[in-house]
Design an enzyme around this catalytic site. Structure first.
Site, short mmCIF file in Angstrom:
data_model
loop_
_atom_site.label_atom_id
_atom_site.label_comp_id
_atom_site.label_asym_id
_atom_site.label_seq_id
_atom_site.Cartn_x
_atom_site.Cartn_y
_atom_site.Cartn_z
CB SER A 141 -0.90 -0.02 1.25
OG SER A 141 -1.66 1.16 1.31
CE LYS A 167 -4.96 0.32 0.17
NZ LYS A 167 -5.75 -0.46 1.15
CE LYS A 169 -4.03 3.86 2.05
NZ LYS A 169 -5.31 3.39 2.59
CG ASP A 194 -7.95 2.71 0.41
OD1 ASP A 194 -9.09 3.25 0.47
OD2 ASP A 194 -7.43 2.13 1.38
CD GLU A 219 -9.19 -0.40 0.29
OE1 GLU A 219 -8.22 -0.65 -0.48
OE2 GLU A 219 -9.11 -0.52 1.52
CG ASP A 244 -11.10 -0.46 4.51
OD1 ASP A 244 -11.45 -0.92 5.61
OD2 ASP A 244 -9.95 0.03 4.34
CE LYS A 268 -7.99 -2.06 6.34
NZ LYS A 268 -8.17 -0.59 6.32
N GLY A 296 -4.88 -4.19 5.61
CA GLY A 296 -3.80 -4.02 6.57
C GLY A 296 -3.97 -2.72 7.35
C1 NPQ Z 1 -6.67 1.15 4.49
N1 NPQ Z 1 -4.38 0.70 5.44
O1 NPQ Z 1 -6.68 0.17 3.79
C2 NPQ Z 1 -5.66 1.35 5.62
C3 NPQ Z 1 -5.65 2.75 6.02
C4 NPQ Z 1 -4.82 3.17 7.19
C5 NPQ Z 1 -2.34 -0.27 4.58
O2 NPQ Z 1 -3.61 1.25 3.39
C6 NPQ Z 1 -2.92 4.37 11.66
C7 NPQ Z 1 -4.12 3.75 11.90
C8 NPQ Z 1 -2.49 4.52 10.39
C9 NPQ Z 1 -4.88 3.30 10.85
C10 NPQ Z 1 -2.85 4.22 8.01
C11 NPQ Z 1 -3.51 0.64 4.40
C12 NPQ Z 1 -3.27 4.06 9.33
C13 NPQ Z 1 -4.47 3.44 9.56
C14 NPQ Z 1 -3.65 3.77 6.98
C15 NPQ Z 1 -5.23 2.99 8.49
O3 NPQ Z 1 -7.54 1.98 4.34
MG MG Z 2 -8.74 1.01 2.86
#
Ligand code: NPQ
Ligand code: MG
Length: 377
Positions: A141, A167, A169, A194, A219, A244, A268, A296
């Site tokens: 990610s 992925k 952001k 995402d 996403e 998500d 998750k 994740g």
């Molecule tokens: C997601 N994760 O899929 C999350 C978003 C995310 C790996 O993209 C602290 C707590 C930091 C929660 C960073 C990925 C974070 C968090 C990203 C959640 O949307």
């Molecule tokens: Mg997400």
């Protein structure tokens, strides 16, 4: 598993920790340089099960924070678990049900009980969950970067390391341009995006532009609690919409499937309240013909090990956000570290329970605050 025995929990430790990231991580909602987390240790007999609470440092991804999770665990969930007598991992959902909300706090404790139960039975968490195979497909990610050229450098580095799925952001103003730049340079890369809820239905026209890049999925473009507007968007898009944030429980998953809000789902464990709930969502999606993948939360190796076991179930058909340990942390608090295999997979632990051991010295060095709770008597 036929040799599953309930566990009697005698002692619970909560460790609030803080670890620096290898590289800052920026999403549509926030840029962070450190991860705060709560590691939960549940003792039964001579064994200790571990769970990780993936709530954020503040209420940015979801409403839960380090503070709410500590409050709800210490005040409500830990006492229920300590007073329960013999409990099986499958009982935790019911045990915690009188507490509304707070899925990440519940999941941390439930997952520690799963680890303890599996260790006691002498089999892996993967075996306890019904997973198969020795490895799972993973991706990386990639956060928002200050410029397109820095983004391209980062993606090039992931591909060099062996990640076969990326992925990105996105957010309004950082979407079509970065996606076009990455797609242009790597025409065959398995790519997905995402938005972490950064768009509104009025942005539908610009989201439809993303339909032309051969993305695996888009996403959570809309509001973090929305299901209905996503259904309308999915009806207009070729690319699968993946939910998500909006899927807080098996009930929410059922609602989303019923109105075809998404053609894909991110599971998750923390967001849905624990491994039992994650298993039910997996089964519901499988029956509905909706593929899932394991999300994740920038976990330490404790959460990563649980994600790997879960992601080895059959309907996890897309690569998970389960990168190698060093993608996020220089020194994790649990060992061994997970490495990326040459086929863009990570191996699923086969040792009893989670298959990772918390390093007490590293844990102590990362700890901001710790509390221990014991049964009275
Ligand atoms: C997601 N994760 O899929 C999350 C978003 C995310 C790996 O993209 C602290 C707590 C930091 C929660 C960073 C990925 C974070 C968090 C990203 C959640 O949307
Ligand atoms: Mg997400």
């Amino acid at each position: 598993m036929s040799d599953r025995q309930p566990v009697v929990v005698s002692c619970i430790e909560l460790h609030h920790i803080r670890l620096p990231y290898v590289h800052p991580f920026e999403t549509s909602f926030r840029r962070e340089t450190h991860r705060e987390s709560i590691l939960v240790a549940v003792r039964g007999g001579d064994l200790i099960g571990w769970g990780e609470c993936v709530a954020g440092s503040g209420p940015w991804y979801s409403a839960e924070t380090m503070g709410t999770a500590l409050h709800v665990m210490a005040g409500y969930l830990v006492p229920r678990l300590l007073e329960a007598g013999a409990v099986a991992a499958h009982d935790c959902e019911r045990l915690f049900a009188p507490v509304r909300g707070h899925p990440m706090a519940k999941a941390a404790l439930e997952n520690a009980v799963w680890d303890l139960e599996a260790q006691q039975a002498g089999h892996s968490l993967q075996a306890a969950l019904g997973g198969r195979g020795d490895r799972v497909a993973v991706g990386v990610s990639q956060g928002i970067e200050p410029s397109i050229s820095e983004l391209l450098d980062r993606v090039a580095a992931w591909i060099d390391e062996g990640y076969a799925r990326v992925k990105l952001k996105i957010k309004p103003g950082w979407d079509v341009e970065p996606v076009a730049a990455v797609r242009d340079r790597w025409p065959d890369l398995a790519l997905q995006v995402d938005a972490n809820s950064a768009y509104v239905p009025e942005d539908t026209a610009s989201l439809k532009e993303l339909d032309h890049f051969g993305l695996l999925l888009i996403e959570q473009p809309f509001h973090h609690d929305d299901i209905v507007d996503h259904a309308a968007l999915q009806a207009e898009m070729r690319t699968p919409i993946c939910l998500d944030e909006s899927i807080h429980s098996p009930l929410h998953a059922g609602w989303a499937l019923k109105i075809r809000a998404c053609r894909n789902m991110n599971i998750k464990v923390g967001r849905v309240g624990g491994l039992s709930a994650a298993l039910r969502i997996h089964d519901m999606c499988r029956e509905a013909g909706v593929p899932v993948w394991c999300g994740g939360m920038l976990e330490t190796n404790v959460g990563r090990a649980a994600n790997l076991a879960l992601a080895s179930l059959p309907n996890f058909t897309l690569p998970g956000d389960i990168s190698a340990s060093r993608r996020y942390y220089h020194e994790d608090v649990a060992l061994p570290d997970f490495e990326l295999n040459a086929d863009s997979t990570v191996s699923v632990p086969q040792a009893p329970g989670l298959g990772v051991a918390v390093d007490r010295a590293r844990l102590a060095a990362a700890t901001l605050h710790a509390e221990t709770f014991r049964t009275r008597n």
